[in-house]
Design a protein around this motif. Structure first.
Motif, short mmCIF file in Angstrom:
data_model
loop_
_atom_site.label_atom_id
_atom_site.label_comp_id
_atom_site.label_asym_id
_atom_site.label_seq_id
_atom_site.Cartn_x
_atom_site.Cartn_y
_atom_site.Cartn_z
N THR A 189 0.91 -1.08 0.12
CA THR A 189 0.12 0.01 -0.19
C THR A 189 0.87 1.10 0.09
O THR A 189 0.56 2.05 -0.84
N ALA A 190 1.96 1.18 0.84
CA ALA A 190 2.91 2.36 0.81
C ALA A 190 3.67 2.64 -0.28
O ALA A 190 3.56 3.78 -0.90
N LEU A 191 3.98 1.41 -0.98
CA LEU A 191 4.56 1.62 -2.25
C LEU A 191 3.86 2.12 -3.37
O LEU A 191 4.04 2.90 -4.19
N GLN A 192 2.48 1.61 -3.59
CA GLN A 192 1.67 1.98 -4.48
C GLN A 192 1.29 3.43 -4.36
O GLN A 192 1.19 4.13 -5.33
N GLY A 193 1.09 3.89 -3.12
CA GLY A 193 1.04 5.19 -2.66
C GLY A 193 1.89 6.33 -3.06
O GLY A 193 1.60 7.42 -3.47
N ALA A 194 3.04 5.62 -3.40
CA ALA A 194 4.35 6.72 -3.69
C ALA A 194 4.48 6.27 -5.07
O ALA A 194 5.52 6.99 -5.62
N GLY A 195 3.72 5.96 -5.80
CA GLY A 195 3.82 5.89 -7.33
C GLY A 195 4.78 4.62 -7.79
O GLY A 195 4.83 4.58 -8.74
N HIS A 196 4.77 3.66 -7.07
CA HIS A 196 5.41 2.39 -7.52
C HIS A 196 4.23 1.30 -7.74
O HIS A 196 3.39 1.08 -7.33
N GLY A 197 4.59 0.95 -9.06
CA GLY A 197 3.58 -0.15 -9.32
C GLY A 197 2.82 0.44 -10.45
O GLY A 197 2.85 1.22 -11.25
N PRO A 198 1.39 -0.10 -10.28
CA PRO A 198 0.69 -0.94 -9.50
C PRO A 198 1.05 -2.37 -9.22
O PRO A 198 0.52 -3.00 -8.46
N SER A 199 1.75 -3.11 -10.30
CA SER A 199 2.08 -4.39 -10.13
C SER A 199 3.35 -4.56 -10.57
O SER A 199 4.22 -3.77 -10.72
N LEU A 200 3.84 -5.84 -10.45
CA LEU A 200 5.22 -6.17 -10.53
C LEU A 200 5.87 -5.72 -12.16
O LEU A 200 6.77 -5.61 -12.19
N GLU A 201 4.77 -6.05 -12.94
CA GLU A 201 5.07 -6.09 -14.57
C GLU A 201 5.38 -4.47 -14.81
O GLU A 201 6.04 -4.12 -15.51
N GLU A 202 4.79 -3.61 -13.71
CA GLU A 202 4.67 -1.97 -13.95
C GLU A 202 5.61 -1.27 -13.02
O GLU A 202 5.39 -0.22 -12.53
N GLY A 203 6.54 -2.27 -12.34
CA GLY A 203 7.51 -1.69 -11.49
C GLY A 203 7.50 -1.64 -10.24
O GLY A 203 8.21 -1.20 -9.40
N LEU A 204 6.31 -2.57 -9.60
CA LEU A 204 6.43 -2.62 -8.14
C LEU A 204 7.47 -3.61 -7.57
O LEU A 204 7.60 -4.50 -8.19
N PRO A 205 8.24 -3.24 -6.61
CA PRO A 205 9.23 -3.98 -6.06
C PRO A 205 8.60 -5.48 -5.53
O PRO A 205 7.56 -5.68 -5.26
N ILE A 206 9.56 -6.44 -5.72
CA ILE A 206 9.55 -7.76 -5.23
C ILE A 206 8.94 -7.68 -3.70
O ILE A 206 10.04 -7.12 -2.85
N VAL A 207 8.15 -8.27 -3.13
CA VAL A 207 7.59 -8.36 -1.73
C VAL A 207 7.19 -9.73 -1.57
O VAL A 207 6.42 -10.45 -1.98
N SER A 208 7.96 -10.26 -0.37
CA SER A 208 7.66 -11.71 0.19
C SER A 208 6.73 -11.57 1.20
O SER A 208 5.80 -10.62 1.35
N GLY A 209 6.47 -12.76 1.79
CA GLY A 209 5.37 -12.94 2.71
C GLY A 209 5.19 -14.10 3.52
O GLY A 209 6.30 -14.92 3.49
N GLN A 210 4.06 -14.42 4.23
CA GLN A 210 3.88 -15.66 4.89
C GLN A 210 2.58 -15.74 5.42
O GLN A 210 1.80 -14.80 5.75
N ASP A 211 2.16 -16.81 5.32
CA ASP A 211 0.93 -17.46 5.95
C ASP A 211 -0.01 -17.55 4.85
O ASP A 211 -1.48 -18.12 5.16
#
Length: 386
Positions: free
Chosen positions: A273-295
């Motif tokens: 949400t923070a990344l997209q709000g700062a203009g990154h993305g909105p998707s991986l194909e469009e420049g959103l950084p790689i983000v991992s996760g769990q659960d």
């Protein structure tokens, strides 16, 4: 299990006979004492208290429901309580379970150091305690621990990040076309009061260490120690705020952010949400950084399917619940549950016998195989994120 002995004097013979029953009586030696249980007791006569930390995470809702349903299938009565991530609430809930005379406790603690008095009370009434996925620290009265291989979960989190950055293939082998320029990442960790958070962090950072040491990966903020990057209560909102602060303090000059190590899907969504709000993305194909996760929370699985979040770690709560039920049944039948690890989990007072389960990395390509084909989610849930 503890053995209670009742010594009965036989007046005519002047002999003392010792009657032993594994967990069969309460602390006062009375058969119907609160918390008393017996290998001969019918499951329908026994109640198990299940304390879960919160209903704000769908993962814990699923865990609670899985444990409850599987115990009820065996005939036990179940008192399931959620504490809304409030330590006093969980303490009061467990106190009440003990007062009402449960025969066994299964506890996923909010704070692994905050339940010492409750465990003392349970021990006084011969109520076995199983720690569920979060180790309870500082007490001798934790009989068993069921969890996943938490260090390896951290390894998998870092591995998924390395795959997303292009250093590794999904099978873990080195990528032939790995990046030749340094990749910038930021690091998030879990809640400092959760024993598992340290294992996740250690597994992840030790996996990333060779890349950090030779400069293939850089953390521009310099924030890499656990205390600095920890996220209290695994809060999505706190993670979003910290990511926003990092973007302002470290990346406002046009620096590129390539990836974020996140230890939990809620944190991941806050970061995204923070990344997209700062203009990154909105998707991986469009420049959103790689983000991992769990659960493998359904909201994040849906984001992975949409190409927004890169990966998560699937810990099948059905298997964890089954192992907790197996351990509980062993205790209540007068046996010791099977442990496959008797060395790793030191709670500061004792090494707690443990049973560790394995987890899986979920990428977009294997959502169907791991989550849909296994019946964990439906395609509709993945499509809608609900």
């Amino acid at each position: 299990m503890r053995i209670n002995r009742l010594v009965a004097a036989t007046a005519g013979l002047g002999l003392a006979l010792t009657l032993a029953a594994c967990g069969g009586q309460g602390a006062g030696g009375v058969d119907d004492a609160p918390g008393g249980n017996s290998a001969d007791a019918d499951p329908s006569d026994q109640t198990i208290g299940v304390a879960m930390p919160t209903q704000t995470s769908e993962r814990w809702i699923a865990d609670g429901e899985a444990v409850k349903s599987q115990l009820e299938e065996k005939g036990y009565t179940v008192d399931l309580q959620f504490a809304n991530d409030d330590i006093p609430t969980q303490s009061q809930q467990i106190d009440q379970m003990i007062t009402q005379g449960v025969d066994l406790l299964i506890i996923a603690s909010i704070d692994g150091t905050a339940l010492s008095s409750q465990l003392e009370s349970a021990a006084a009434k011969d109520i076995p305690v199983i720690a569920y996925d979060r180790l309870i620290n500082g007490s001798d009265h934790v009989e068993f621990y069921v969890t996943f291989d938490n260090y390896n979960v951290g390894v998998q989190q870092a591995t998924s990040l390395l795959v997303g950055l292009g250093f590794l293939e999904e099978d873990g082998t080195e990528a032939a076309d790995a990046p030749t320029s340094p990749q910038n990442i930021e690091v998030f960790a879990g809640s400092p009061d959760d024993n598992n958070a340290g294992f996740f962090f250690d597994g992840a950072m030790e996996t990333l260490a060779p890349y950090l040491e030779d400069g293939r990966i850089v953390v521009p903020s310099g924030q890499t120690d656990f205390d600095t990057v920890a996220t209290l209560r695994w809060s999505q909102e706190a993670a979003q705020t910290r990511m926003e602060d990092l973007l302002t303090s470290t990346y406002s000059g046009g620096e590129e952010l390539d990836g974020v190590l996140s230890p939990f899907d809620g944190i991941s969504r806050g970061v995204i949400t923070a990344l997209q709000g700062a203009g990154h993305g909105p998707s991986l194909e469009e420049g959103l950084p790689i983000v991992s996760g769990q659960d493998a929370e359904i909201a994040s699985v849906s984001l992975i399917d949409q190409g927004v979040q890169f990966a998560t770690i699937f810990k099948d709560t059905r298997k964890l619940a089954s192992q907790a039920v197996t351990a509980a049944t062993s205790f209540l039948e007068g046996d010791e549950p099977e442990a496959n690890d008797t060395e790793t989990y030191d709670n500061g007072v004792k090494i707690v016998p443990s049973y560790l389960l394995e987890s899986d990395i979920v990428y977009k390509e294997n959502i169907s195989e791991l989550l849909i084909d296994s019946g964990y989610y439906t395609q509709e849930q993945v499509d809608t994120g609900q």
